[in-house]
Scaffold this active site. Structure first.
Site, PDB file in Angstrom:
ATOM      1  N   ASN A 108     117.209   1.526  68.693  1.00  0.00           N
ATOM      2  CA  ASN A 108     117.146  -0.114  67.584  1.00  0.00           C
ATOM      3  C   ASN A 108     115.880  -0.653  67.751  1.00  0.00           C
ATOM      4  O   ASN A 108     115.890  -1.763  67.930  1.00  0.00           O
ATOM      5  CB  ASN A 108     118.140  -0.025  66.445  1.00  0.00           C
ATOM      6  CG  ASN A 108     117.748  -0.963  65.430  1.00  0.00           C
ATOM      7  OD1 ASN A 108     116.913  -0.645  64.102  1.00  0.00           O
ATOM      8  ND2 ASN A 108     118.700  -1.450  65.069  1.00  0.00           N
TER       9      ASN A 108
ATOM     10  N   LYS B  85     114.778  -2.892  65.279  1.00  0.00           N
ATOM     11  CA  LYS B  85     114.543  -3.719  64.469  1.00  0.00           C
ATOM     12  C   LYS B  85     113.030  -3.878  64.448  1.00  0.00           C
ATOM     13  O   LYS B  85     111.803  -3.156  64.205  1.00  0.00           O
ATOM     14  CB  LYS B  85     115.361  -4.842  65.211  1.00  0.00           C
ATOM     15  CG  LYS B  85     117.099  -4.702  65.805  1.00  0.00           C
ATOM     16  CD  LYS B  85     117.587  -5.832  65.636  1.00  0.00           C
ATOM     17  CE  LYS B  85     118.985  -4.897  66.058  1.00  0.00           C
ATOM     18  NZ  LYS B  85     119.980  -5.740  65.996  1.00  0.00           N
TER      19      LYS B  85
ATOM     20  N   GLU C  86     122.195  -6.068  59.352  1.00  0.00           N
ATOM     21  CA  GLU C  86     121.419  -6.841  59.514  1.00  0.00           C
ATOM     22  C   GLU C  86     121.176  -6.566  58.070  1.00  0.00           C
ATOM     23  O   GLU C  86     120.240  -7.224  57.125  1.00  0.00           O
ATOM     24  CB  GLU C  86     119.894  -6.799  60.469  1.00  0.00           C
ATOM     25  CG  GLU C  86     120.823  -7.824  61.556  1.00  0.00           C
ATOM     26  CD  GLU C  86     120.454  -6.894  62.822  1.00  0.00           C
ATOM     27  OE1 GLU C  86     119.430  -6.358  63.118  1.00  0.00           O
ATOM     28  OE2 GLU C  86     121.074  -7.547  63.968  1.00  0.00           O
TER      29      GLU C  86
ATOM     30  N   GLU D 104     129.516  -0.891  65.135  1.00  0.00           N
ATOM     31  CA  GLU D 104     128.846  -2.048  65.042  1.00  0.00           C
ATOM     32  C   GLU D 104     129.397  -3.851  65.270  1.00  0.00           C
ATOM     33  O   GLU D 104     128.867  -3.774  63.964  1.00  0.00           O
ATOM     34  CB  GLU D 104     127.561  -2.510  65.267  1.00  0.00           C
ATOM     35  CG  GLU D 104     126.311  -1.100  65.515  1.00  0.00           C
ATOM     36  CD  GLU D 104     124.719  -1.073  65.866  1.00  0.00           C
ATOM     37  OE1 GLU D 104     124.482  -0.954  66.045  1.00  0.00           O
ATOM     38  OE2 GLU D 104     124.195  -1.389  64.826  1.00  0.00           O
TER      39      GLU D 104
ATOM     40  N   SER E 229     124.913  -5.536  71.926  1.00  0.00           N
ATOM     41  CA  SER E 229     124.324  -5.834  73.303  1.00  0.00           C
ATOM     42  C   SER E 229     124.861  -4.570  74.878  1.00  0.00           C
ATOM     43  O   SER E 229     125.850  -4.918  75.810  1.00  0.00           O
ATOM     44  CB  SER E 229     125.590  -7.229  73.826  1.00  0.00           C
ATOM     45  OG  SER E 229     125.621  -7.903  72.251  1.00  0.00           O
TER      46      SER E 229
HETATM   47  P1  13P Z   1     121.660  -5.738  70.150  1.00  0.00           P
HETATM   48  O1  13P Z   1     122.295  -4.666  71.222  1.00  0.00           O
HETATM   49  O2  13P Z   1     121.018  -6.313  70.513  1.00  0.00           O
HETATM   50  O3  13P Z   1     123.108  -6.625  70.083  1.00  0.00           O
HETATM   51  O4  13P Z   1     122.112  -4.783  68.813  1.00  0.00           O
HETATM   52  C1  13P Z   1     122.597  -4.026  68.250  1.00  0.00           C
HETATM   53  C2  13P Z   1     122.391  -3.732  67.183  1.00  0.00           C
HETATM   54  O5  13P Z   1     122.428  -4.087  66.566  1.00  0.00           O
HETATM   55  C3  13P Z   1     121.473  -2.423  67.150  1.00  0.00           C
HETATM   56  O6  13P Z   1     121.627  -1.563  65.472  1.00  0.00           O
END
Ligand code: 13P
Length: 247
Positions: free
Chosen positions: A6, A8, A93, A161, A209
């Site tokens: 992801n 983002k 998010e 998550e 993480s």
């Molecule tokens: P991180 O790996 O940055 O913690 O993000 C996890 C996440 O939200 C994947 O969708």
């Protein structure tokens, strides 16, 4: 094992995006790990066009609308036309920006209707001593999939998550033992919602993480089918190590 990257909004230029795709294609060719990339939507169409590789592409979200006079919306149909075969839905998010369980349920239906495999994100804000976090997980899964037809429910991938573990470091992520318990619990909830033994085929992923330093213990005995990786997925060296540490 299924690894979903992801990105983002970390990746904003096409050169970086193309180089991450090249790294992932190599990983997918040289390992038996299935890699799915979720780039920001304007980049997805460019990267996924005529994609014939083992790497698949995912939307990071889909619109709750089905098209028409809806400025700024990116529908499931448009994502499918652009080359996506998966869609992340209900990420925390997006929930923080107003996605309710009801909207998420509609988005799942749109994704499935257009042939996208939905990756439903669920997870508690924090862990309490009384096990209330389990009810949060149960409720988020139930409200998202109960209005789908039984055979549609079976198509949904669950990504656990927990919010408290997102965007931190490996040391602050979940332990393998706690993840193992949660995976069992999610499978129990799915068994109640899916017909017959079909929940046995549902994939359950973990995100929060995930880094090179914790992928092995997390994958080891937790019973998880794969991972949703955020910040480490846009660092080619870290992402390569994550995939390689799985084999
Ligand atoms: P991180 O790996 O940055 O913690 O993000 C996890 C996440 O939200 C994947 O969708």
């Amino acid at each position: 094992m299924l690894i979903v990257a992801n990105w983002k909004a970390y990746v904003e230029d096409i050169k970086k995006a193309k180089s991450l795709v090249a790294t992932s294609k190599k990983l997918a060719r040289t390992t038996d790990v299935s890699v799915v990339l979720a780039p920001p939507s304007p980049l997805l169409g460019i990267l996924a066009e005529k994609n014939k590789s083992k790497v698949a592409f995912s939307a990071q979200d889909v619109s709750v609308t089905t098209g028409g006079a809806q400025t700024g919306e990116a529908t499931a149909q448009a994502y499918a036309a652009a080359g996506a075969t998966y869609a992340i839905i209900g990420h925390s998010e997006r929930r923080a920006k107003g996605d309710t369980n009801e909207l998420i349920s509609q988005k799942l239906a749109h994704a499935i209707a257009h042939g996208l495999t939905p990756i439903l994100c669920i997870g508690e804000q924090e862990r309490d001593g009384e096990g209330r976090y389990l009810s949060v997980v149960r409720e988020e899964i139930t409200l998202a999939i109960e209005s789908l037809m039984p055979k549609e429910r079976a198509k949904v991938i669950i990504a656990y998550e927990p919010l408290w573990a997102i965007g931190k470091t490996a040391a602050e992520a979940i332990t393998s033992a706690d993840l193992g318990e949660m995976v069992l619990y999610i499978r129990k909830v799915l068994a109640e919602l899916l017909p017959g033994k079909s929940s046995g085929h549902s994939l359950v992923l973990y995100g929060g993480s995930v880094e090179p330093g914790n992928i092995r213990p997390l994958a080891g005995s937790s019973g998880v089918d794969g991972f949703l990786v955020g910040h480490a997925s846009v660092d080619p060296a870290a992402f390569s190590l994550i995939v390689k540490n799985l084999i």
